[in-house]
Design a protein around this motif. Sequence first.
Motif, PDB file in Angstrom:
ATOM      1  N   TRP A   1     -12.902 -39.753 -34.934  1.00  0.00           N
ATOM      2  CA  TRP A   1     -11.851 -40.695 -34.634  1.00  0.00           C
ATOM      3  C   TRP A   1     -10.189 -40.459 -35.544  1.00  0.00           C
ATOM      4  O   TRP A   1      -9.410 -40.844 -34.870  1.00  0.00           O
ATOM      5  CB  TRP A   1     -12.365 -41.964 -35.354  1.00  0.00           C
ATOM      6  N   ALA A   2     -10.556 -39.665 -36.441  1.00  0.00           N
ATOM      7  CA  ALA A   2      -9.501 -39.235 -37.074  1.00  0.00           C
ATOM      8  C   ALA A   2      -8.247 -38.619 -35.998  1.00  0.00           C
ATOM      9  O   ALA A   2      -7.252 -38.164 -36.375  1.00  0.00           O
ATOM     10  CB  ALA A   2      -9.663 -38.299 -38.230  1.00  0.00           C
ATOM     11  N   VAL A   3      -9.089 -37.879 -35.073  1.00  0.00           N
ATOM     12  CA  VAL A   3      -8.243 -36.999 -33.912  1.00  0.00           C
ATOM     13  C   VAL A   3      -8.018 -37.960 -32.579  1.00  0.00           C
ATOM     14  O   VAL A   3      -6.997 -37.837 -32.013  1.00  0.00           O
ATOM     15  CB  VAL A   3      -8.810 -35.644 -33.554  1.00  0.00           C
ATOM     16  N   LEU A   4      -8.955 -38.647 -32.361  1.00  0.00           N
ATOM     17  CA  LEU A   4      -8.965 -39.319 -31.079  1.00  0.00           C
ATOM     18  C   LEU A   4      -8.094 -40.476 -30.779  1.00  0.00           C
ATOM     19  O   LEU A   4      -7.322 -40.530 -30.009  1.00  0.00           O
ATOM     20  CB  LEU A   4     -10.364 -39.691 -30.323  1.00  0.00           C
ATOM     21  N   PHE A   5      -7.932 -41.261 -31.897  1.00  0.00           N
ATOM     22  CA  PHE A   5      -6.895 -42.068 -32.037  1.00  0.00           C
ATOM     23  C   PHE A   5      -5.596 -41.780 -31.843  1.00  0.00           C
ATOM     24  O   PHE A   5      -4.576 -42.278 -31.023  1.00  0.00           O
ATOM     25  CB  PHE A   5      -7.252 -43.026 -33.159  1.00  0.00           C
ATOM     26  N   PRO A   6      -4.845 -40.719 -32.681  1.00  0.00           N
ATOM     27  CA  PRO A   6      -3.747 -40.238 -32.580  1.00  0.00           C
ATOM     28  C   PRO A   6      -3.397 -39.782 -31.078  1.00  0.00           C
ATOM     29  O   PRO A   6      -2.392 -39.764 -30.582  1.00  0.00           O
ATOM     30  CB  PRO A   6      -3.523 -39.212 -33.753  1.00  0.00           C
ATOM     31  N   ALA A   7      -4.494 -39.056 -30.660  1.00  0.00           N
ATOM     32  CA  ALA A   7      -4.389 -38.381 -29.397  1.00  0.00           C
ATOM     33  C   ALA A   7      -4.192 -39.445 -28.377  1.00  0.00           C
ATOM     34  O   ALA A   7      -3.166 -39.166 -27.674  1.00  0.00           O
ATOM     35  CB  ALA A   7      -5.573 -37.584 -29.141  1.00  0.00           C
ATOM     36  N   ALA A   8      -4.707 -40.446 -28.222  1.00  0.00           N
ATOM     37  CA  ALA A   8      -4.738 -41.613 -27.413  1.00  0.00           C
ATOM     38  C   ALA A   8      -3.198 -42.234 -27.583  1.00  0.00           C
ATOM     39  O   ALA A   8      -2.600 -42.589 -26.631  1.00  0.00           O
ATOM     40  CB  ALA A   8      -5.828 -42.658 -27.632  1.00  0.00           C
ATOM     41  N   ALA A   9      -3.041 -42.528 -28.665  1.00  0.00           N
ATOM     42  CA  ALA A   9      -1.469 -42.984 -28.878  1.00  0.00           C
ATOM     43  C   ALA A   9      -0.604 -42.040 -28.162  1.00  0.00           C
ATOM     44  O   ALA A   9       0.564 -42.381 -27.818  1.00  0.00           O
ATOM     45  CB  ALA A   9      -1.234 -43.060 -30.519  1.00  0.00           C
ATOM     46  N   LEU A  10      -0.663 -40.634 -28.650  1.00  0.00           N
ATOM     47  CA  LEU A  10       0.410 -39.903 -28.196  1.00  0.00           C
ATOM     48  C   LEU A  10       0.535 -39.974 -26.601  1.00  0.00           C
ATOM     49  O   LEU A  10       1.482 -39.936 -26.009  1.00  0.00           O
ATOM     50  CB  LEU A  10       0.142 -38.436 -28.860  1.00  0.00           C
ATOM     51  N   ALA A  11      -0.739 -39.880 -25.941  1.00  0.00           N
ATOM     52  CA  ALA A  11      -0.975 -39.934 -24.556  1.00  0.00           C
ATOM     53  C   ALA A  11      -0.350 -41.140 -23.943  1.00  0.00           C
ATOM     54  O   ALA A  11       0.422 -41.110 -23.067  1.00  0.00           O
ATOM     55  CB  ALA A  11      -2.394 -39.704 -24.126  1.00  0.00           C
ATOM     56  N   SER A  12      -0.464 -42.308 -24.728  1.00  0.00           N
ATOM     57  CA  SER A  12       0.094 -43.633 -24.013  1.00  0.00           C
ATOM     58  C   SER A  12       1.835 -43.506 -24.344  1.00  0.00           C
ATOM     59  O   SER A  12       2.292 -43.851 -23.127  1.00  0.00           O
ATOM     60  CB  SER A  12      -0.388 -44.602 -25.005  1.00  0.00           C
ATOM     61  N   LEU A  13       2.167 -42.873 -25.216  1.00  0.00           N
ATOM     62  CA  LEU A  13       3.626 -42.869 -25.190  1.00  0.00           C
ATOM     63  C   LEU A  13       4.455 -41.789 -24.291  1.00  0.00           C
ATOM     64  O   LEU A  13       5.186 -42.193 -23.830  1.00  0.00           O
ATOM     65  CB  LEU A  13       4.126 -42.226 -26.699  1.00  0.00           C
ATOM     66  N   VAL A  14       3.617 -40.734 -23.893  1.00  0.00           N
ATOM     67  CA  VAL A  14       4.293 -39.621 -22.974  1.00  0.00           C
ATOM     68  C   VAL A  14       4.249 -40.434 -21.714  1.00  0.00           C
ATOM     69  O   VAL A  14       4.858 -40.188 -20.649  1.00  0.00           O
ATOM     70  CB  VAL A  14       3.631 -38.627 -23.134  1.00  0.00           C
ATOM     71  N   VAL A  15       2.896 -40.932 -21.214  1.00  0.00           N
ATOM     72  CA  VAL A  15       2.799 -41.445 -19.940  1.00  0.00           C
ATOM     73  C   VAL A  15       3.849 -42.719 -19.730  1.00  0.00           C
ATOM     74  O   VAL A  15       4.460 -42.769 -18.767  1.00  0.00           O
ATOM     75  CB  VAL A  15       1.282 -42.066 -19.852  1.00  0.00           C
ATOM     76  N   ALA A  16       3.978 -43.536 -20.891  1.00  0.00           N
ATOM     77  CA  ALA A  16       4.911 -44.443 -20.566  1.00  0.00           C
ATOM     78  C   ALA A  16       6.184 -44.177 -20.543  1.00  0.00           C
ATOM     79  O   ALA A  16       7.131 -44.843 -19.668  1.00  0.00           O
ATOM     80  CB  ALA A  16       5.043 -45.450 -21.997  1.00  0.00           C
ATOM     81  N   VAL A  17       7.020 -42.965 -21.051  1.00  0.00           N
ATOM     82  CA  VAL A  17       8.344 -42.482 -20.934  1.00  0.00           C
ATOM     83  C   VAL A  17       8.176 -42.080 -19.736  1.00  0.00           C
ATOM     84  O   VAL A  17       9.186 -42.125 -18.803  1.00  0.00           O
ATOM     85  CB  VAL A  17       8.535 -41.186 -21.824  1.00  0.00           C
ATOM     86  N   ASN A  18       7.240 -41.562 -19.042  1.00  0.00           N
ATOM     87  CA  ASN A  18       7.221 -40.953 -17.573  1.00  0.00           C
ATOM     88  C   ASN A  18       7.317 -42.091 -16.631  1.00  0.00           C
ATOM     89  O   ASN A  18       7.951 -41.840 -15.465  1.00  0.00           O
ATOM     90  CB  ASN A  18       6.318 -40.076 -17.558  1.00  0.00           C
TER      91      ASN A  18
END
Lengths: 315, 315
Positions: free
Chosen positions: B286-303
């Motif tokens: 969880w300490a890795v996957l939540f930040p990973a999901a957050a980052l993924a959501s941000l880059v996809v959103a910008v695109n």
Amino acid sequence: MLRLIGRRLLLMVPTLILASMLIFALAEVLPGDVARSILGPYATQEQVDLLNQRLGADRPVYERYVDWAGGFVTGDWGDSLLFDEAVLPLVMRSLGNSLLLAGFALVLIVPTSIAVGVFAGLRRDSLLDRGITVSTLSMTVIPEFVSGVVLLYVFAVWLKWLPVTALPPSGSPFVSRFYYLILPAIPLMLLELGYIARMARVGTVQVLAMPYIRTAVLKGLPRRRVIFGHMLRNAMVPTVTVIGTQIGWLIGGLVVVEVLFAYPGIGNIMVQAAKNKDLPLLEASVLMVAILYMVSNLIADIVVALLNPRIRMGG
Amino acid sequence: MDVRSPDLREPDPEAVETLADGEVGHQEPELEADAAAAAEQRRQRRFLFTALLRSPTFMTGLVIVLFWVFMGLFSTAFTQSPTSIDAMATLQEPSAEHWFGTDDLGRDVLARTMAGARTVLYIAPLATVLALLWGSIVGLVSGFYRGITDEIIMRLVDVLLALPIIITSILILSLLGRGMAIIIITIGALFTPPVSRTVRSAVIGEREREYVMAARLRGERSAFVMAREILPNIKEPIIVEGTIRLGYAVFTAATLSFLGFGLAPPSPDWGLTIATQRVFLQIAPWAVLFPAAALASLVVAVNLITDGLGRVFSK
């Protein structure tokens, strides 16, 4: 064709010289005092002077550049401060590892993305087509370490289908290395899949509208022959071209994946050298990456030329 | 009458006079035309705005990005502290007390994930603005003057692009140290060449237009013609280029901090968190996957924003 390659190889020389100047300028001129930037603010002035002397950083800039570039050409790359080993064999060994990973990734990337793209193109504008396009393009924008860490969790930690490490235990047969490289190669594939699949899809859609495909269909050729015999070759050209434009990102991705999987490739070595301010190793590995970048661009251009008779004949 | 003097930078006084005379004669219709043009522009702007509001791609991206902007700014007001260490509660799985679990130092992962948006949302937009600013200046000068100036600038651009951006930034950041300002300037500088290429080609398309010629005939200084006449007419490609760069900037900033060239711990930055917590992937994913999901959501959103904007502009 040979003339084309020869001309491109000659053009690489000035670019390479400029790139080496850029690397040298960024590494040794930009930070000002080289030894001070290596040792940090708490080192005494004597220590700084001593290291500057040892690195030869107290001499004029052009002299140092000529020395460094000359050493690079003649194979005298100096010693790594971090690994206590000569830089040349270290860089070459890591480069070999990286090429293995990159080559394996390309072997996965090209057929997969072309298959996906052609598949989508044949079902143009269907829900499946749109789904493929949107999901693969979203994957290309997600950083490799994000997809890599998720894949690691799913396939190595949770399902336990694939190993967590990127290297087999020493003594294993060479072939087993590929099994260990599957997981590191997938994030690289996801990075490129969207672009390449999109080009393959566009190529397919365009070729499908051509009269010669209609002729082939009307003369009763089986669908498979039309796709494999007539269509694929022409749909390939834009695809290979786009792979060529993606090489820079692929190399960036290689660095990230090597760090994530602790794989001893040139990207990982470079990051280690950069973090520890191991200048000889850093400069040599960056220059090596630059060469790798240019050579791969050249190879991509050659392949495009081979696929396109108009360029091939024009020389 | 021939208004085209041989050297446009030094207008023939007679020609200017005739042109001015003509203007005086038709002042009223000209004003009306101006008003009509302004109204048309306003209408177009409103149309663009409603088109954007109606684009589901653009709106989805915008909502996600705004969510992260809000979290980056205010999350610490209603989550636990992202940096407070609890040695009694390390690597705990998600629970009522810690919704996303805790990391190796017992810090609340939810709080860190929410606050982690902040750094990347500072770095990426500021770096993009810098790149747009520098790239516009370089592109305007290069495309406007052409000739030897253009040649020199474009060769310099080629050299900067001779290395993959990630490699160059590692080289720069390893020796100049880590800090928000240095990262922003580095990414901004390295994104300048692609922006200047886009601006240059847009300028070349505009420089032969009548309004540019008219401004030169009025005797305006080159800087005025570039900034006040050409620039407003090429803002669409610049905006689209800006949103593309923004996506890449988020990607690059996150990657650099993952590689260890971003901000120093204990910053909750996503890339950094993934890098430091990934060794615990097997026991505390969880300490890795939540930040990973957050980052993924941000880059996809910008695109998604980029995609929506590009589609509306191209209509």
